[in-house]
Scaffold this motif. Structure first.
Motif, PDB file in Angstrom:
ATOM      1  N   TRP A 230       0.981  -1.164  -0.058  1.00  0.00           N
ATOM      2  CA  TRP A 230       0.140   0.142   0.028  1.00  0.00           C
ATOM      3  C   TRP A 230       0.892   1.290   0.094  1.00  0.00           C
ATOM      4  O   TRP A 230       0.341   2.216  -0.611  1.00  0.00           O
ATOM      5  CB  TRP A 230      -0.833   0.173   1.303  1.00  0.00           C
ATOM      6  CG  TRP A 230      -1.999  -0.775   1.031  1.00  0.00           C
ATOM      7  CD1 TRP A 230      -2.135  -2.127   1.632  1.00  0.00           C
ATOM      8  CD2 TRP A 230      -3.523  -0.654   0.527  1.00  0.00           C
ATOM      9  NE1 TRP A 230      -3.378  -2.810   1.310  1.00  0.00           N
ATOM     10  CE2 TRP A 230      -4.183  -1.824   0.600  1.00  0.00           C
ATOM     11  CE3 TRP A 230      -3.783   0.491   0.035  1.00  0.00           C
ATOM     12  CZ2 TRP A 230      -5.592  -1.767   0.389  1.00  0.00           C
ATOM     13  CZ3 TRP A 230      -5.260   0.530  -0.526  1.00  0.00           C
ATOM     14  CH2 TRP A 230      -6.126  -0.729  -0.430  1.00  0.00           C
ATOM     15  N   GLU A 231       2.241   1.101   0.663  1.00  0.00           N
ATOM     16  CA  GLU A 231       2.971   2.266   0.442  1.00  0.00           C
ATOM     17  C   GLU A 231       3.669   2.448  -0.925  1.00  0.00           C
ATOM     18  O   GLU A 231       3.563   1.532  -1.855  1.00  0.00           O
ATOM     19  CB  GLU A 231       4.212   1.941   1.442  1.00  0.00           C
ATOM     20  CG  GLU A 231       3.916   1.889   2.852  1.00  0.00           C
ATOM     21  CD  GLU A 231       3.551   0.249   3.448  1.00  0.00           C
ATOM     22  OE1 GLU A 231       3.268  -0.504   2.294  1.00  0.00           O
ATOM     23  OE2 GLU A 231       3.199   0.155   4.468  1.00  0.00           O
ATOM     24  N   ALA A 404      -1.794  12.093   1.901  1.00  0.00           N
ATOM     25  CA  ALA A 404      -0.822  11.078   2.503  1.00  0.00           C
ATOM     26  C   ALA A 404      -1.320  10.474   3.581  1.00  0.00           C
ATOM     27  O   ALA A 404      -1.115   9.208   3.886  1.00  0.00           O
ATOM     28  CB  ALA A 404       0.412  12.156   2.805  1.00  0.00           C
ATOM     29  N   ALA A 405      -2.095  11.024   4.354  1.00  0.00           N
ATOM     30  CA  ALA A 405      -3.123  10.328   5.479  1.00  0.00           C
ATOM     31  C   ALA A 405      -3.800   9.364   5.176  1.00  0.00           C
ATOM     32  O   ALA A 405      -3.855   8.246   5.961  1.00  0.00           O
ATOM     33  CB  ALA A 405      -3.850  11.533   6.336  1.00  0.00           C
ATOM     34  N   GLN A 407      -3.288   7.498   2.228  1.00  0.00           N
ATOM     35  CA  GLN A 407      -2.372   6.329   2.160  1.00  0.00           C
ATOM     36  C   GLN A 407      -2.143   5.563   3.509  1.00  0.00           C
ATOM     37  O   GLN A 407      -1.907   4.251   3.442  1.00  0.00           O
ATOM     38  CB  GLN A 407      -1.491   6.611   1.198  1.00  0.00           C
ATOM     39  CG  GLN A 407      -0.562   5.581   0.464  1.00  0.00           C
ATOM     40  CD  GLN A 407       0.296   5.909  -0.475  1.00  0.00           C
ATOM     41  OE1 GLN A 407       0.448   7.284  -0.659  1.00  0.00           O
ATOM     42  NE2 GLN A 407       1.038   4.857  -1.140  1.00  0.00           N
ATOM     43  N   SER A 408      -1.578   6.365   4.389  1.00  0.00           N
ATOM     44  CA  SER A 408      -0.948   5.631   5.426  1.00  0.00           C
ATOM     45  C   SER A 408      -2.087   4.820   6.299  1.00  0.00           C
ATOM     46  O   SER A 408      -1.767   3.926   6.953  1.00  0.00           O
ATOM     47  CB  SER A 408       0.084   6.432   6.420  1.00  0.00           C
ATOM     48  OG  SER A 408      -0.518   7.686   6.737  1.00  0.00           O
ATOM     49  N   ALA A 411      -2.390   1.895   4.523  1.00  0.00           N
ATOM     50  CA  ALA A 411      -1.544   0.843   4.617  1.00  0.00           C
ATOM     51  C   ALA A 411      -1.390   0.101   6.049  1.00  0.00           C
ATOM     52  O   ALA A 411      -1.000  -0.912   6.379  1.00  0.00           O
ATOM     53  CB  ALA A 411       0.154   1.531   4.419  1.00  0.00           C
ATOM     54  N   ALA A 412      -1.668   0.954   7.031  1.00  0.00           N
ATOM     55  CA  ALA A 412      -1.705   0.531   8.390  1.00  0.00           C
ATOM     56  C   ALA A 412      -2.712  -0.525   8.764  1.00  0.00           C
ATOM     57  O   ALA A 412      -2.536  -1.508   9.585  1.00  0.00           O
ATOM     58  CB  ALA A 412      -1.946   1.635   9.529  1.00  0.00           C
ATOM     59  N   LYS A 415      -1.567  -3.643   7.285  1.00  0.00           N
ATOM     60  CA  LYS A 415      -0.661  -4.290   8.070  1.00  0.00           C
ATOM     61  C   LYS A 415      -1.151  -5.137   9.281  1.00  0.00           C
ATOM     62  O   LYS A 415      -0.923  -6.018   9.657  1.00  0.00           O
ATOM     63  CB  LYS A 415       0.460  -3.059   8.623  1.00  0.00           C
ATOM     64  CG  LYS A 415       1.733  -3.737   9.126  1.00  0.00           C
ATOM     65  CD  LYS A 415       2.862  -2.488   9.041  1.00  0.00           C
ATOM     66  CE  LYS A 415       3.408  -2.432   7.514  1.00  0.00           C
ATOM     67  NZ  LYS A 415       4.219  -1.218   7.478  1.00  0.00           N
TER      68      LYS A 415
END
Ligand code: BGC
Length: 421
Positions: A230-231, A404-405, A407-408, A411-412, A415
């Motif tokens: 995802w990153e 950016a928020a 995407q992270s 991604a989190a 994970k």
């Protein structure tokens, strides 16, 4: 009320199964019948019409049993799932409940909330009549856990042909770029919100379609197995495209459910709606015929699938009635009657296609020949907690527009919730 229902089921119990009752509809009050609580989020429009078709078959096929609706309205089950989880935790389960086939089943299985239906699958003729890929997604620990009734396609764009024609748009866009061009053209022609959209989970669907276009089906599917990151740039570029498309949607999107977005389309306030193919049934139920549909531009032959299924609660008050509901759901005739109203295609490959629309016939052919990709928003790819996290990330982005928020956060979530193998 639940306690009345439990008492009734206990008293009438198995004996009621032998009573040949001739209930007119499943909702008729028959005091000799055992109640079967069926929990869904199909409360109105095309969704209720689909449920009603199953109820009518159930009433004929299951004498002595009476359908009791535990429907909680709200698209994709956003409200229903919260109520269901609270009830399961309080040990007050409905007899059977709607759940998406695939990863969404995992937490229910882990918590021992649903019964193993492996033996019933062969008795009910499901072995060998469901596509192998579908069987694979409902097989966990070597067992089968829910009965799929219908398959929907998520990656579809619906149109208001008049609105498009008024701006000189007469063909379906082939690429994402062309689609964005059409959205811009509509806005320049005075259509303020060319794309009808609703709350968080509908926004997740839009992002998923953009990701399929930008990453391709294989790398898209890998986002949910850990094979694709995802990153990094690929997802960042897709989020850029998503933000551009989102910019053409209605400003009140966060307060709308999907049927209200469909209403914007039918009322000529928008030219397009990106949504699963339950929209066709909804537009038909609303007697709106000036629409068309196409696969999300750039998705190629990707068929983003999800399947509605039913599971039997481990603590069901009326397990015999619950099984009879599931057997109705499993039957080819039940699946056909349901799909005609609901806009899906039957999960069984041997179900009749009588009464299907041209769209449904085309979807059946695409389901056989296309490239199957799962859906996070509708549980074939993501567990329930993963869906919740993704919905929250999309909902937050809708107001913050912080790429950016987003995407992270996605991604989190991956994970935290991805399960290997
Ligand atoms: C369900 C469909 C339903 C749609 C909108 C999806 O998650 O699988 O049956 O029509 O949500 O509520």
């Amino acid at each position: 009320m639940r306690s009345t229902r439990r008492a009734l089921a206990a008293v009438v119990g198995a004996a009621a199964l032998l009573v040949a009752s001739a209930c007119g509809t499943g909702e008729d009050d028959d005091s000799t019948a055992a109640q079967v609580e069926v929990f869904t989020w199909w409360a109105e429009g095309g969704e209720k019409a689909g449920l009603d078709a199953l109820v009518s078959r159930f009433t004929t096929a299951c004498p002595g049993q009476q359908f009791s609706s535990g429907a909680v309205a709200g698209g994709a089950g956003v409200n229903a799932k919260q109520v269901l989880n609270a009830r399961l935790q309080q040990n007050d389960p409905p007899d059977v409940f709607q759940v998406h086939a695939g990863a969404e089943l995992l937490d229910h299985i882990d918590s021992g909330q649903i019964e193993d239906l492996s033996a019933e699958f062969s008795t009910w003729g499901l072995t060998g009549t469901l596509p192998a890929g579908l069987i694979e997604t409902i097989t966990v620990n070597g067992k089968l856990w829910s009965v799929p009734v219908g398959v929907h396609r998520a990656n579809v764009v619906w149109t208001n042909d008049q609105v498009l024609a008024d701006s000189g748009i007469l063909t379906a866009p082939k690429t994402l770029k062309e689609f964005i061009g059409n959205l811009g053209r509509l806005r320049r022609n005075g259509v303020e919100s060319p794309l009808a959209l609703g709350r968080d989970w509908t926004q997740l669907m839009l992002l998923e379609s953009v990701l399929i276009s930008d990453l391709g089906p294989k790398r898209f599917t890998g986002l949910f197995t850990g094979a694709t990151k995802w990153e990094g740039e690929a997802v960042a570029d897709a989020i850029d495209d998503y933000a551009t498309v989102l910019g053409f949607s209605n400003a009140d999107r966060d307060s709308l459910d999907w049927p209200q977005a469909t209403r914007l389309l039918a009322d000529g306030k928008a030219g397009y709606q990106m949504m699963g193919d339950w929209v066709g049934a909804e537009l038909e139920a609303a007697s709106f015929s000036g629409y068309d549909s196409f696969t999300f531009p750039g998705n190629g032959k990707a068929f983003q699938w999800l399947a509605d299924s039913f599971a039997l609660s481990s603590g069901a008050a009326n397990p015999a009635g619950g099984r009879c509901w599931l057997q109705t759901v499993a039957s080819p005739e039940g699946q056909q009657a349901f799909s005609v109203q609901k806009g899906s295609i039957p999960a069984r490959t041997d179900a009749p296609t009588i009464g299907f629309s041209d769209y449904q016939l085309a979807a059946s052919a695409d389901w056989k020949s296309g490239v199957a990709v799962p859906s996070c928003a509708h549980g074939s790819a993501c567990s329930q907690p993963w869906q919740n996290a993704a919905n929250a990330a999309l909902g937050a982005f809708s107001t913050s527009e912080d790429k950016a928020a987003l995407q992270s956060a996605l991604a989190a979530a991956a994970k935290q919730f991805v399960r290997q193998g």
